[in-house]
Design a protein around this motif. Sequence first.
Motif, PDB file in Angstrom:
ATOM      1  N   ASP A   5       0.866  -1.182   0.000  1.00  0.00           N
ATOM      2  CA  ASP A   5       0.000   0.000   0.000  1.00  0.00           C
ATOM      3  C   ASP A   5       0.900   1.229   0.000  1.00  0.00           C
ATOM      4  OD1 ASP A   5      -3.237   0.416   0.813  1.00  0.00           O
ATOM      5  OD2 ASP A   5      -1.936   2.175   1.055  1.00  0.00           O
ATOM      6  N   ASN A  47      -9.242   3.297  -8.780  1.00  0.00           N
ATOM      7  CA  ASN A  47      -9.460   2.827 -10.156  1.00  0.00           C
ATOM      8  C   ASN A  47      -8.354   3.252 -11.128  1.00  0.00           C
ATOM      9  OD1 ASN A  47     -11.791   2.131  -8.875  1.00  0.00           O
ATOM     10  ND2 ASN A  47     -13.095   3.631  -9.895  1.00  0.00           N
ATOM     11  N   GLU A  93     -10.081  -5.439  -8.786  1.00  0.00           N
ATOM     12  CA  GLU A  93     -11.353  -4.819  -8.425  1.00  0.00           C
ATOM     13  C   GLU A  93     -11.982  -4.130  -9.639  1.00  0.00           C
ATOM     14  OE1 GLU A  93     -13.580  -4.796  -6.417  1.00  0.00           O
ATOM     15  OE2 GLU A  93     -12.750  -5.878  -4.729  1.00  0.00           O
ATOM     16  N   THR A 100     -18.699  -8.775  -7.355  1.00  0.00           N
ATOM     17  CA  THR A 100     -19.084  -9.441  -6.111  1.00  0.00           C
ATOM     18  C   THR A 100     -20.478 -10.070  -6.122  1.00  0.00           C
ATOM     19  OG1 THR A 100     -17.819  -7.673  -5.090  1.00  0.00           O
ATOM     20  CG2 THR A 100     -19.221  -8.969  -3.633  1.00  0.00           C
ATOM     21  N   TRP A 111     -10.804   9.765  -3.088  1.00  0.00           N
ATOM     22  CA  TRP A 111     -10.471   9.592  -4.509  1.00  0.00           C
ATOM     23  C   TRP A 111     -11.687   9.282  -5.360  1.00  0.00           C
ATOM     24  CZ3 TRP A 111     -11.750   4.985  -6.690  1.00  0.00           C
ATOM     25  CH2 TRP A 111     -11.897   3.885  -5.850  1.00  0.00           C
TER      26      TRP A 111
HETATM   27  N1  LIG Z   1     -16.260  -5.446  -5.505  1.00  0.00           N
HETATM   28  C1  LIG Z   1     -16.812  -4.662  -4.597  1.00  0.00           C
HETATM   29  O1  LIG Z   1     -17.910  -4.936  -4.115  1.00  0.00           O
HETATM   30  C2  LIG Z   1     -16.070  -3.443  -4.129  1.00  0.00           C
HETATM   31  C3  LIG Z   1     -16.356  -2.842  -2.893  1.00  0.00           C
HETATM   32  C4  LIG Z   1     -15.589  -1.742  -2.505  1.00  0.00           C
HETATM   33  C5  LIG Z   1     -14.573  -1.264  -3.325  1.00  0.00           C
HETATM   34  N2  LIG Z   1     -14.342  -1.853  -4.531  1.00  0.00           N
HETATM   35  C6  LIG Z   1     -13.237  -1.389  -5.399  1.00  0.00           C
HETATM   36  O2  LIG Z   1     -12.006  -1.694  -4.758  1.00  0.00           O
HETATM   37  C7  LIG Z   1     -11.024  -0.684  -5.029  1.00  0.00           C
HETATM   38  C8  LIG Z   1     -10.532  -0.105  -3.720  1.00  0.00           C
HETATM   39  O3  LIG Z   1     -11.616   0.409  -2.992  1.00  0.00           O
HETATM   40  P1  LIG Z   1     -11.524   0.639  -1.404  1.00  0.00           P
HETATM   41  O4  LIG Z   1     -12.888   0.987  -0.961  1.00  0.00           O
HETATM   42  O5  LIG Z   1     -10.828  -0.484  -0.738  1.00  0.00           O
HETATM   43  O6  LIG Z   1     -10.618   1.957  -1.390  1.00  0.00           O
HETATM   44  P2  LIG Z   1      -9.647   2.482  -0.236  1.00  0.00           P
HETATM   45  O7  LIG Z   1      -9.382   3.899  -0.537  1.00  0.00           O
HETATM   46  O8  LIG Z   1     -10.203   2.093   1.106  1.00  0.00           O
HETATM   47  O9  LIG Z   1      -8.319   1.602  -0.441  1.00  0.00           O
HETATM   48  C9  LIG Z   1      -7.446   1.786  -1.524  1.00  0.00           C
HETATM   49  C10 LIG Z   1      -6.030   1.631  -1.003  1.00  0.00           C
HETATM   50  O10 LIG Z   1      -5.119   1.657  -2.106  1.00  0.00           O
HETATM   51  C11 LIG Z   1      -3.940   2.351  -1.665  1.00  0.00           C
HETATM   52  N3  LIG Z   1      -3.193   2.815  -2.855  1.00  0.00           N
HETATM   53  C12 LIG Z   1      -3.426   3.897  -3.643  1.00  0.00           C
HETATM   54  N4  LIG Z   1      -2.530   3.931  -4.669  1.00  0.00           N
HETATM   55  C13 LIG Z   1      -1.712   2.856  -4.505  1.00  0.00           C
HETATM   56  C14 LIG Z   1      -0.597   2.355  -5.225  1.00  0.00           C
HETATM   57  N5  LIG Z   1      -0.165   2.959  -6.338  1.00  0.00           N
HETATM   58  N6  LIG Z   1       0.021   1.251  -4.767  1.00  0.00           N
HETATM   59  C15 LIG Z   1      -0.416   0.619  -3.639  1.00  0.00           C
HETATM   60  N7  LIG Z   1      -1.476   1.053  -2.916  1.00  0.00           N
HETATM   61  C16 LIG Z   1      -2.128   2.151  -3.347  1.00  0.00           C
HETATM   62  C17 LIG Z   1      -4.465   3.475  -0.781  1.00  0.00           C
HETATM   63  O11 LIG Z   1      -3.475   3.970   0.094  1.00  0.00           O
HETATM   64  C18 LIG Z   1      -5.612   2.760  -0.052  1.00  0.00           C
HETATM   65  O12 LIG Z   1      -5.194   2.202   1.180  1.00  0.00           O
HETATM   66  C19 LIG Z   1     -11.734   0.309  -5.955  1.00  0.00           C
HETATM   67  O13 LIG Z   1     -11.447  -0.001  -7.285  1.00  0.00           O
HETATM   68  C20 LIG Z   1     -13.213   0.090  -5.666  1.00  0.00           C
HETATM   69  O14 LIG Z   1     -14.043   0.427  -6.768  1.00  0.00           O
HETATM   70  C21 LIG Z   1     -15.062  -2.927  -4.921  1.00  0.00           C
END
Ligand SMILES: NC(=O)c1ccc[n+]([C@@H]2O[C@H](COP(=O)([O-])OP(=O)(O)OC[C@H]3O[C@@H](n4cnc5c(N)ncnc54)[C@H](O)[C@@H]3O)[C@@H](O)[C@H]2O)c1
Length: 372
Positions: free
Chosen positions: A41, A81, A101, A130, A170
């Motif tokens: 991360d 994304n 994702e 999901t 974001w």
């Molecule tokens: N399938 C589902 O039901 C579902 C549910 C929630 C989120 N999502 C998707 O999951 C993804 C993440 O969502 P989230 O809610 O966990 O977001 P979040 O902001 O909680 O987590 C994202 C993490 O990625 C890290 N990050 C950013 N750039 C990075 C990089 N270059 N290298 C490594 N880490 C990096 C950030 O520090 C953060 O901790 C998104 O694409 C979202 O659309 C999908």
Amino acid sequence: MPRPHQPPVRIAIVGAGAVSDYHHVPGIRVDPRACLVAACDSNEALLQRRRDDWSLSYVTTDYERICADPDIDAVVIATPNCTHRPIALAAAAHGKHILCEKPLGLHAGEVREMYQAAHAADVVHMTAFTYRFAPSMRYMKHLLRTGALGTPRHFRSQRFLDLPETSWGWRQYKQQAGAGDLFDMTIHRIDFAMDLLGPLQRICGAVARFAPRTMTVDGQPCPPSDVDDWSSIIGEFTSGAVGVWEGTTLAKGYGLQGFGHEWAEINGSEGSAVYRLHEPHTLLVGRTGQDLAPVFVPEEFLRPEGSPRDPHAGVPATVFRYDLIWEFVSAITQGRPAIPSFFDGLRAQVIADAVLQSHHQQTWIDIPDTAP
Ligand SMILES: NC(=O)c1ccc[n+]([C@@H]2O[C@H](COP(=O)([O-])OP(=O)(O)OC[C@H]3O[C@@H](n4cnc5c(N)ncnc54)[C@H](O)[C@@H]3O)[C@@H](O)[C@H]2O)c1
């Protein structure tokens, strides 16, 4: 076709935020064939917390290091994304299996590149759609396939959330998210509609934004959102069926214990069936002359075949999400494509992009053939 891989499957999480903690890490813990070996991360403080919470010795802020590591077999990409594409391309270049994702990218051009790279590298690739894994969704698909609903005519999807009007981080900026509710929520419903009813041939879409979101949760000012918080589609499937979708994050009073309201319905020539996220162990079913009534999802649809997950443990609307990892690891160990694949991610992205195009041009859009 990827070659079968003997367990254990050594998995690294890239993006240790909310969805990894909520879906993917518990999914890995349930699967005896999978082993969480590393987390990456860009947020150092979060990474140190995850190292303790997830009992890891290997954490890094450098996803290139994860992708190049010969002791890692597969990566789960759960970052914002805008970062999915470079991380997925790096993973494919090093022969890692990839669960990414949704939305896979910011637009279909990016997603096609990711799909082609993963396909050429012969790795298992999967899109985290999901809701395909909800037991009632799996059972609805079974009823449809076995003809119990007759010829499908109408599809209807409602996803109403009551989220605070503070900043989405974001997620509220086009440059990082691509779009708002449309790419975050409605894209799942586009995917499962096509999984149930086949490809779409024409759509008309509209989006809107109501909340400016100029304050963070802790009261700091931030630039306003430039993405939608309401999205809608009317669509025609190539089968002749028609569909209507509506999604919003501003539906006051639709909390439902944090799960919000979800209703996805098929009206066929013989019957109707309704999936609701907050009750994934029942389907509402009805025929002419009856009212819709709950039917319990049979035991064999409550979890994927072979999974040791106890479907009666935990909150039903949460625990089916762990089955994504089961499918990903099953595909890797069996040497077969995962379902849903990056191709499904591409197919849904083409429709989501067309919604934005339709909105801007104020017209219906014919959907091009999404050939691999
Ligand atoms: N399938 C589902 O039901 C579902 C549910 C929630 C989120 N999502 C998707 O999951 C993804 C993440 O969502 P989230 O809610 O966990 O977001 P979040 O902001 O909680 O987590 C994202 C993490 O990625 C890290 N990050 C950013 N750039 C990075 C990089 N270059 N290298 C490594 N880490 C990096 C950030 O520090 C953060 O901790 C998104 O694409 C979202 O659309 C999908």
